[in-house]
Write a protein that holds these residues in place. Structure first.
Motif, PDB file in Angstrom:
ATOM      1  N   ILE A 123     -16.575  11.472  -5.315  1.00 33.71           N
ATOM      2  CA  ILE A 123     -16.592  12.712  -5.832  1.00 33.71           C
ATOM      3  C   ILE A 123     -15.244  13.349  -5.758  1.00 33.71           C
ATOM      4  O   ILE A 123     -14.796  14.046  -6.840  1.00 33.71           O
ATOM      5  CB  ILE A 123     -17.707  13.583  -4.839  1.00 33.71           C
ATOM      6  N   ILE A 124     -14.425  13.161  -4.752  1.00 38.31           N
ATOM      7  CA  ILE A 124     -13.127  13.854  -4.841  1.00 38.31           C
ATOM      8  C   ILE A 124     -12.098  13.258  -5.783  1.00 38.31           C
ATOM      9  O   ILE A 124     -11.589  13.755  -6.510  1.00 38.31           O
ATOM     10  CB  ILE A 124     -12.538  13.746  -3.089  1.00 38.31           C
ATOM     11  N   GLY A 125     -12.291  11.857  -5.787  1.00 40.87           N
ATOM     12  CA  GLY A 125     -11.578  11.132  -7.044  1.00 40.87           C
ATOM     13  C   GLY A 125     -11.852  11.615  -8.325  1.00 40.87           C
ATOM     14  O   GLY A 125     -10.979  11.942  -9.128  1.00 40.87           O
ATOM     15  N   GLU A 126     -13.131  11.902  -8.605  1.00 38.52           N
ATOM     16  CA  GLU A 126     -13.728  12.190  -9.865  1.00 38.52           C
ATOM     17  C   GLU A 126     -13.099  13.817 -10.360  1.00 38.52           C
ATOM     18  O   GLU A 126     -12.711  13.959 -11.176  1.00 38.52           O
ATOM     19  CB  GLU A 126     -15.217  12.318  -9.909  1.00 38.52           C
ATOM     20  N   MET A 180     -12.992  -3.884  -7.452  1.00 38.02           N
ATOM     21  CA  MET A 180     -11.913  -4.443  -8.049  1.00 38.02           C
ATOM     22  C   MET A 180     -12.083  -6.127  -8.574  1.00 38.02           C
ATOM     23  O   MET A 180     -11.521  -6.444  -9.758  1.00 38.02           O
ATOM     24  CB  MET A 180     -10.434  -4.517  -7.384  1.00 38.02           C
ATOM     25  N   GLY A 181     -12.483  -6.925  -7.701  1.00 38.40           N
ATOM     26  CA  GLY A 181     -12.794  -8.328  -8.135  1.00 38.40           C
ATOM     27  C   GLY A 181     -13.782  -8.606  -9.270  1.00 38.40           C
ATOM     28  O   GLY A 181     -13.513  -9.281 -10.227  1.00 38.40           O
ATOM     29  N   ILE A 182     -14.904  -7.786  -9.062  1.00 40.99           N
ATOM     30  CA  ILE A 182     -15.993  -7.609 -10.167  1.00 40.99           C
ATOM     31  C   ILE A 182     -15.181  -7.271 -11.523  1.00 40.99           C
ATOM     32  O   ILE A 182     -15.719  -7.850 -12.543  1.00 40.99           O
ATOM     33  CB  ILE A 182     -17.058  -6.497  -9.845  1.00 40.99           C
ATOM     34  N   ASN A 183     -14.603  -6.186 -11.536  1.00 42.08           N
ATOM     35  CA  ASN A 183     -13.618  -5.889 -12.980  1.00 42.08           C
ATOM     36  C   ASN A 183     -13.078  -6.917 -13.306  1.00 42.08           C
ATOM     37  O   ASN A 183     -13.085  -7.240 -14.501  1.00 42.08           O
ATOM     38  CB  ASN A 183     -12.826  -4.912 -12.478  1.00 42.08           C
ATOM     39  N   MET A 184     -12.223  -7.670 -12.473  1.00 41.66           N
ATOM     40  CA  MET A 184     -11.280  -8.722 -13.166  1.00 41.66           C
ATOM     41  C   MET A 184     -12.027  -9.839 -13.453  1.00 41.66           C
ATOM     42  O   MET A 184     -11.753 -10.458 -14.294  1.00 41.66           O
ATOM     43  CB  MET A 184     -10.243  -9.353 -11.737  1.00 41.66           C
ATOM     44  N   THR A 185     -13.190 -10.306 -13.041  1.00 43.87           N
ATOM     45  CA  THR A 185     -14.101 -11.500 -13.384  1.00 43.87           C
ATOM     46  C   THR A 185     -14.738 -11.094 -14.673  1.00 43.87           C
ATOM     47  O   THR A 185     -15.161 -12.214 -15.394  1.00 43.87           O
ATOM     48  CB  THR A 185     -15.095 -11.893 -12.551  1.00 43.87           C
ATOM     49  N   GLY A 186     -14.882  -9.798 -14.928  1.00 44.02           N
ATOM     50  CA  GLY A 186     -15.572  -9.423 -16.218  1.00 44.02           C
ATOM     51  C   GLY A 186     -17.166  -9.473 -16.216  1.00 44.02           C
ATOM     52  O   GLY A 186     -17.750  -9.618 -17.298  1.00 44.02           O
ATOM     53  N   ILE A 187     -17.556  -9.719 -14.861  1.00 44.49           N
ATOM     54  CA  ILE A 187     -19.100 -10.197 -14.892  1.00 44.49           C
ATOM     55  C   ILE A 187     -20.129  -8.841 -15.115  1.00 44.49           C
ATOM     56  O   ILE A 187     -21.294  -9.024 -15.036  1.00 44.49           O
ATOM     57  CB  ILE A 187     -19.475 -10.639 -13.472  1.00 44.49           C
ATOM     58  N   ASN A 235     -14.641   2.385 -11.597  1.00 41.91           N
ATOM     59  CA  ASN A 235     -13.343   2.963 -11.578  1.00 41.91           C
ATOM     60  C   ASN A 235     -12.855   3.176 -10.031  1.00 41.91           C
ATOM     61  O   ASN A 235     -13.253   3.994  -9.399  1.00 41.91           O
ATOM     62  CB  ASN A 235     -13.556   4.116 -12.130  1.00 41.91           C
ATOM     63  N   VAL A 236     -12.189   1.849  -9.457  1.00 44.32           N
ATOM     64  CA  VAL A 236     -11.759   1.814  -8.283  1.00 44.32           C
ATOM     65  C   VAL A 236     -10.707   3.046  -8.021  1.00 44.32           C
ATOM     66  O   VAL A 236     -10.521   3.394  -6.816  1.00 44.32           O
ATOM     67  CB  VAL A 236     -10.922   0.532  -8.188  1.00 44.32           C
ATOM     68  N   SER A 237      -9.847   3.232  -9.024  1.00 45.80           N
ATOM     69  CA  SER A 237      -8.830   4.192  -8.613  1.00 45.80           C
ATOM     70  C   SER A 237      -9.408   5.542  -8.390  1.00 45.80           C
ATOM     71  O   SER A 237      -8.757   6.334  -7.352  1.00 45.80           O
ATOM     72  CB  SER A 237      -7.923   4.446 -10.067  1.00 45.80           C
ATOM     73  N   ASN A 238     -10.409   6.043  -8.638  1.00 45.86           N
ATOM     74  CA  ASN A 238     -11.009   7.339  -8.283  1.00 45.86           C
ATOM     75  C   ASN A 238     -11.574   7.160  -6.892  1.00 45.86           C
ATOM     76  O   ASN A 238     -12.166   8.021  -6.373  1.00 45.86           O
ATOM     77  CB  ASN A 238     -11.990   7.572  -9.408  1.00 45.86           C
ATOM     78  N   LEU A 239     -11.828   5.977  -6.277  1.00 44.39           N
ATOM     79  CA  LEU A 239     -12.453   5.763  -4.895  1.00 44.39           C
ATOM     80  C   LEU A 239     -11.024   5.792  -3.768  1.00 44.39           C
ATOM     81  O   LEU A 239     -11.557   5.659  -2.692  1.00 44.39           O
ATOM     82  CB  LEU A 239     -13.082   4.450  -4.855  1.00 44.39           C
ATOM     83  N   ILE A 240      -9.832   5.777  -4.397  1.00 46.61           N
ATOM     84  CA  ILE A 240      -8.848   6.050  -3.184  1.00 46.61           C
ATOM     85  C   ILE A 240      -8.920   7.054  -2.324  1.00 46.61           C
ATOM     86  O   ILE A 240      -8.646   6.830  -0.974  1.00 46.61           O
ATOM     87  CB  ILE A 240      -7.658   6.103  -4.078  1.00 46.61           C
ATOM     88  N   PRO A 241      -9.303   8.179  -2.373  1.00 48.60           N
ATOM     89  CA  PRO A 241      -9.494   9.274  -1.371  1.00 48.60           C
ATOM     90  C   PRO A 241     -10.444   8.948  -0.225  1.00 48.60           C
ATOM     91  O   PRO A 241     -10.500   9.458   0.827  1.00 48.60           O
ATOM     92  CB  PRO A 241     -10.023  10.382  -2.093  1.00 48.60           C
ATOM     93  N   ALA A 242     -11.636   7.863  -0.610  1.00 48.46           N
ATOM     94  CA  ALA A 242     -12.261   7.300   0.301  1.00 48.46           C
ATOM     95  C   ALA A 242     -11.664   6.557   1.649  1.00 48.46           C
ATOM     96  O   ALA A 242     -12.233   6.681   2.783  1.00 48.46           O
ATOM     97  CB  ALA A 242     -13.259   6.148  -0.049  1.00 48.46           C
TER      98      ALA A 242
END
Length: 236
Positions: free
Chosen positions: A67-70, A198-205, A211-218
């Motif tokens: 929520i904060i990241g968004e 992040m790994g799921i994004n990299m594999t493309g599955i 959106n991992v960047s917006n989870l950084i405040p977690a």
């Protein structure tokens, strides 16, 4: 700091190899190697996430962090930094040609990302370098691909990478003695969950990118949640 040094060396090696074999490295090979690294990132994430002793903390941290990241649009902010760096440097006289394009592109790619931040924090707090070592392999592969197209300028991205990660590691190391063991454990678990994404994004599955960047405040939420949870538990 050793992880930041190794990351810089990996970029130097990748940049050199790519420059020597320009035009001879297939995109297919690069893609399959990056997919393999995605699976490794998922494994690291699972290892971190299962260490949690308070699943509710992880759930609340990820929810509030998202929520904060968004609301803060962290992904746009990070992308904006990269765009500003490119725009400011591209107009300079010294920034003409493929050398500067390779340097700028690689610098933004290797520094402005969740993995550099998460890996540096984990290295500074827990002396766990596995994330940055994995990032080193990924950056080396990416440097090979980039330098094969843009030339040796990619190799010199090692300087901003070393400075950025080194500063984050030192800062996390200064803060870690203040944090309790339970807080560090849950921060690592939250980071592990983010790494799975992040790994799921990299594999493309997955059809939809996480959106991992917006989870950084977690990552910050356990610092507040754990003492508050302990205090409330004492009341009841």
């Amino acid at each position: 700091m050793i992880a930041a040094v190794i990351n810089a060396i990996g970029i130097a090696i990748g940049g050199t190899i790519g420059t020597l074999f320009r035009g001879k490295i297939s995109d297919r090979l690069v893609n399959i190697l990056m997919t393999a690294m995605g699976l490794v990132v998922i494994l690291i994430g699972v290892q971190g996430a299962v260490g949690s002793e308070d699943t509710l903390c992880v759930v609340i941290s990820l929810a509030l962090g998202a929520i904060i990241g968004e609301l803060l649009h962290i992904d746009r902010f990070l992308d904006g930094i990269g765009d500003k760096v490119k725009s400011k440097l591209s107009g300079k006289k010294f920034a003409e040609g493929q050398f500067s394009e390779g340097l700028i592109t690689a610098s933004v790619l290797f520094t402005v990302g969740a993995m550099a931040i998460l890996g540096s924090i984990e290295a500074g707090i827990n002396n766990n370098y596995s994330i940055l070592f994995t990032k080193t392999v990924m950056d080396t592969i990416s440097a090979i691909a980039l330098s094969s197209a843009l030339g040796i300028g990619v190799m010199f991205a090692l300087v901003p990478v070393f400075v950025w990660e080194g500063l984050l590691i030192l800062l996390a190391g200064v803060v870690s003695p203040i944090l309790g063991a339970d807080v560090i454990t849950e921060m690592s678990a939250v980071g592990g969950a983010m790494f799975i994404g992040m790994g799921i994004n990299m594999t493309g599955i997955a059809d939809r990118k996480i959106n991992v960047s917006n989870l950084i405040p977690a990552l910050v939420i356990p610092i507040i949640y754990m003492p508050l949870s302990s205090w409330l538990g004492g009341l009841f």
